[in-house]
Design a protein around this motif. Structure first.
Motif, PDB file in Angstrom:
ATOM      1  N   ILE A  17       0.649  -1.181   0.011  1.00 16.47           N
ATOM      2  CA  ILE A  17       0.116   0.035   0.023  1.00 16.47           C
ATOM      3  C   ILE A  17       0.859   1.361  -0.115  1.00 16.47           C
ATOM      4  CG2 ILE A  17      -1.892   1.241   1.312  1.00 16.47           C
ATOM      5  CD1 ILE A  17      -2.774  -1.350   2.498  1.00 16.47           C
ATOM      6  N   ARG A  18       0.642   2.061  -1.080  1.00 17.34           N
ATOM      7  CA  ARG A  18       1.362   3.418  -0.938  1.00 17.34           C
ATOM      8  C   ARG A  18       0.840   4.479  -0.198  1.00 17.34           C
ATOM      9  NH1 ARG A  18       0.008   4.830  -7.027  1.00 17.34           N
ATOM     10  NH2 ARG A  18      -0.090   2.653  -7.015  1.00 17.34           N
ATOM     11  N   THR A  19       1.836   5.112   0.548  1.00 11.85           N
ATOM     12  CA  THR A  19       1.284   6.129   1.219  1.00 11.85           C
ATOM     13  C   THR A  19       1.232   7.659   0.587  1.00 11.85           C
ATOM     14  OG1 THR A  19       2.047   5.260   3.260  1.00 11.85           O
ATOM     15  CG2 THR A  19       1.510   7.472   3.280  1.00 11.85           C
ATOM     16  N   VAL A  20      -0.127   8.211   0.491  1.00 11.67           N
ATOM     17  CA  VAL A  20      -0.310   9.686  -0.226  1.00 11.67           C
ATOM     18  C   VAL A  20      -0.603  10.648   0.896  1.00 11.67           C
ATOM     19  CG1 VAL A  20      -1.407  10.920  -1.810  1.00 11.67           C
ATOM     20  CG2 VAL A  20      -1.026   8.513  -2.305  1.00 11.67           C
ATOM     21  N   GLU A  21       0.414  11.673   1.024  1.00  6.38           N
ATOM     22  CA  GLU A  21       0.171  12.560   2.063  1.00  6.38           C
ATOM     23  C   GLU A  21      -0.472  13.989   1.499  1.00  6.38           C
ATOM     24  OE1 GLU A  21       3.280  15.401   4.719  1.00  6.38           O
ATOM     25  OE2 GLU A  21       3.457  13.071   4.713  1.00  6.38           O
ATOM     26  N   ILE A  22      -1.268  14.349   2.212  1.00  7.43           N
ATOM     27  CA  ILE A  22      -2.071  15.716   1.846  1.00  7.43           C
ATOM     28  C   ILE A  22      -1.864  16.497   3.149  1.00  7.43           C
ATOM     29  CG2 ILE A  22      -3.696  14.686   0.183  1.00  7.43           C
ATOM     30  CD1 ILE A  22      -5.993  15.143   2.437  1.00  7.43           C
ATOM     31  N   THR A  23      -2.133  17.754   2.970  1.00  6.57           N
ATOM     32  CA  THR A  23      -1.962  18.893   3.887  1.00  6.57           C
ATOM     33  C   THR A  23      -3.360  19.514   4.629  1.00  6.57           C
ATOM     34  OG1 THR A  23      -2.117  20.835   2.319  1.00  6.57           O
ATOM     35  CG2 THR A  23       0.267  19.920   2.995  1.00  6.57           C
ATOM     36  N   ASP A  24      -4.456  19.054   3.864  1.00  7.56           N
ATOM     37  CA  ASP A  24      -5.810  19.217   4.506  1.00  7.56           C
ATOM     38  C   ASP A  24      -6.289  18.179   5.237  1.00  7.56           C
ATOM     39  OD1 ASP A  24      -5.882  21.820   3.077  1.00  7.56           O
ATOM     40  OD2 ASP A  24      -6.536  20.762   1.052  1.00  7.56           O
ATOM     41  N   ASP A  25      -7.443  18.406   6.058  1.00  4.93           N
ATOM     42  CA  ASP A  25      -8.004  17.489   6.756  1.00  4.93           C
ATOM     43  C   ASP A  25      -8.611  16.204   6.047  1.00  4.93           C
ATOM     44  OD1 ASP A  25      -7.072  18.519   8.939  1.00  4.93           O
ATOM     45  OD2 ASP A  25      -8.803  19.656   9.368  1.00  4.93           O
ATOM     46  N   MET A  26      -9.106  16.573   4.683  1.00  2.40           N
ATOM     47  CA  MET A  26      -9.833  15.486   4.030  1.00  2.40           C
ATOM     48  C   MET A  26      -9.531  16.016   2.424  1.00  2.40           C
ATOM     49  SD  MET A  26     -12.279  17.473   2.268  1.00  2.40           S
ATOM     50  CE  MET A  26     -13.657  16.463   1.987  1.00  2.40           C
ATOM     51  N   ILE A  27     -10.129  15.258   1.555  1.00  4.10           N
ATOM     52  CA  ILE A  27     -10.040  15.029   0.008  1.00  4.10           C
ATOM     53  C   ILE A  27     -11.021  14.334  -0.505  1.00  4.10           C
ATOM     54  CG2 ILE A  27      -8.358  13.132  -0.161  1.00  4.10           C
ATOM     55  CD1 ILE A  27      -7.033  14.914  -2.421  1.00  4.10           C
ATOM     56  N   ARG A  28     -11.551  14.616  -1.561  1.00  6.71           N
ATOM     57  CA  ARG A  28     -12.681  13.883  -2.128  1.00  6.71           C
ATOM     58  C   ARG A  28     -12.022  12.812  -3.094  1.00  6.71           C
ATOM     59  NH1 ARG A  28     -17.081  16.790  -1.022  1.00  6.71           N
ATOM     60  NH2 ARG A  28     -16.934  19.057  -0.868  1.00  6.71           N
ATOM     61  N   LEU A  29     -12.826  11.847  -3.058  1.00  5.13           N
ATOM     62  CA  LEU A  29     -12.422  10.508  -3.757  1.00  5.13           C
ATOM     63  C   LEU A  29     -11.780  10.774  -5.208  1.00  5.13           C
ATOM     64  CD1 LEU A  29     -11.997   7.614  -3.856  1.00  5.13           C
ATOM     65  CD2 LEU A  29     -14.248   7.063  -4.265  1.00  5.13           C
ATOM     66  N   GLY A  30     -12.403  11.414  -5.896  1.00  4.29           N
ATOM     67  CA  GLY A  30     -12.004  11.511  -7.381  1.00  4.29           C
ATOM     68  C   GLY A  30     -10.850  12.225  -7.373  1.00  4.29           C
ATOM     69  N   GLN A  31     -10.321  13.259  -6.660  1.00  7.78           N
ATOM     70  CA  GLN A  31      -9.053  14.144  -6.418  1.00  7.78           C
ATOM     71  C   GLN A  31      -8.197  13.086  -5.818  1.00  7.78           C
ATOM     72  OE1 GLN A  31     -10.557  16.914  -3.857  1.00  7.78           O
ATOM     73  NE2 GLN A  31     -10.290  18.695  -5.266  1.00  7.78           N
ATOM     74  N   PHE A  32      -8.466  12.263  -5.021  1.00  9.20           N
ATOM     75  CA  PHE A  32      -7.502  11.340  -4.442  1.00  9.20           C
ATOM     76  C   PHE A  32      -7.060  10.294  -5.495  1.00  9.20           C
ATOM     77  CE2 PHE A  32      -5.951   7.745  -2.170  1.00  9.20           C
ATOM     78  CZ  PHE A  32      -5.112   8.279  -1.131  1.00  9.20           C
ATOM     79  N   LEU A  33      -7.899   9.871  -6.211  1.00  9.61           N
ATOM     80  CA  LEU A  33      -7.413   8.756  -7.179  1.00  9.61           C
ATOM     81  C   LEU A  33      -6.657   9.562  -8.202  1.00  9.61           C
ATOM     82  CD1 LEU A  33     -11.027   7.430  -8.044  1.00  9.61           C
ATOM     83  CD2 LEU A  33      -9.100   6.248  -7.062  1.00  9.61           C
ATOM     84  N   LYS A  34      -6.644  10.641  -8.597  1.00  8.57           N
ATOM     85  CA  LYS A  34      -5.630  11.405  -9.433  1.00  8.57           C
ATOM     86  C   LYS A  34      -4.400  11.522  -8.744  1.00  8.57           C
ATOM     87  CE  LYS A  34      -8.489  14.613 -10.405  1.00  8.57           C
ATOM     88  NZ  LYS A  34      -9.058  15.826 -10.853  1.00  8.57           N
ATOM     89  N   LEU A  35      -4.376  12.164  -7.548  1.00  6.24           N
ATOM     90  CA  LEU A  35      -3.136  12.360  -6.716  1.00  6.24           C
ATOM     91  C   LEU A  35      -2.536  11.177  -6.522  1.00  6.24           C
ATOM     92  CD1 LEU A  35      -1.765  14.646  -5.075  1.00  6.24           C
ATOM     93  CD2 LEU A  35      -2.992  13.838  -3.134  1.00  6.24           C
TER      94      LEU A  35
END
Length: 72
Positions: free
Chosen positions: A3-21
């Motif tokens: 499982i790769r780890t993807v870090e964001i700076t906000d508290d949440m992200i929408r699924l569609g955005q996360f799939l791309k990121l």
């Protein structure tokens, strides 16, 4: 496959955005198609809402590829 780890700076992200990121989808169109075709799971459950909000620790999978959301 791990499982790769993807870090964001906000508290949440929408699924569609996360799939791309996370590199699980090439663009928004592919993300939408994957979700509509019920090929995306969040924490082991099929998710059909592109705008579903993901939070720290959620694991998103498309096929054998998995990515965990981590907030900074």
């Amino acid at each position: 496959m791990g499982i790769r780890t993807v870090e964001i700076t906000d508290d949440m992200i929408r699924l569609g955005q996360f799939l791309k990121l996370a590199g699980l989808a090439e663009d928004g169109g592919q993300a939408k198609s994957l979700i509509e075709e019920e090929e995306v799971t969040v924490n082991g459950r099929v998710e059909t809402r592109r705008g579903a909000q993901l939070r720290d620790g959620d694991v998103v999978a498309v096929g054998e590829e998995k990515a965990r959301l981590v907030t900074a």
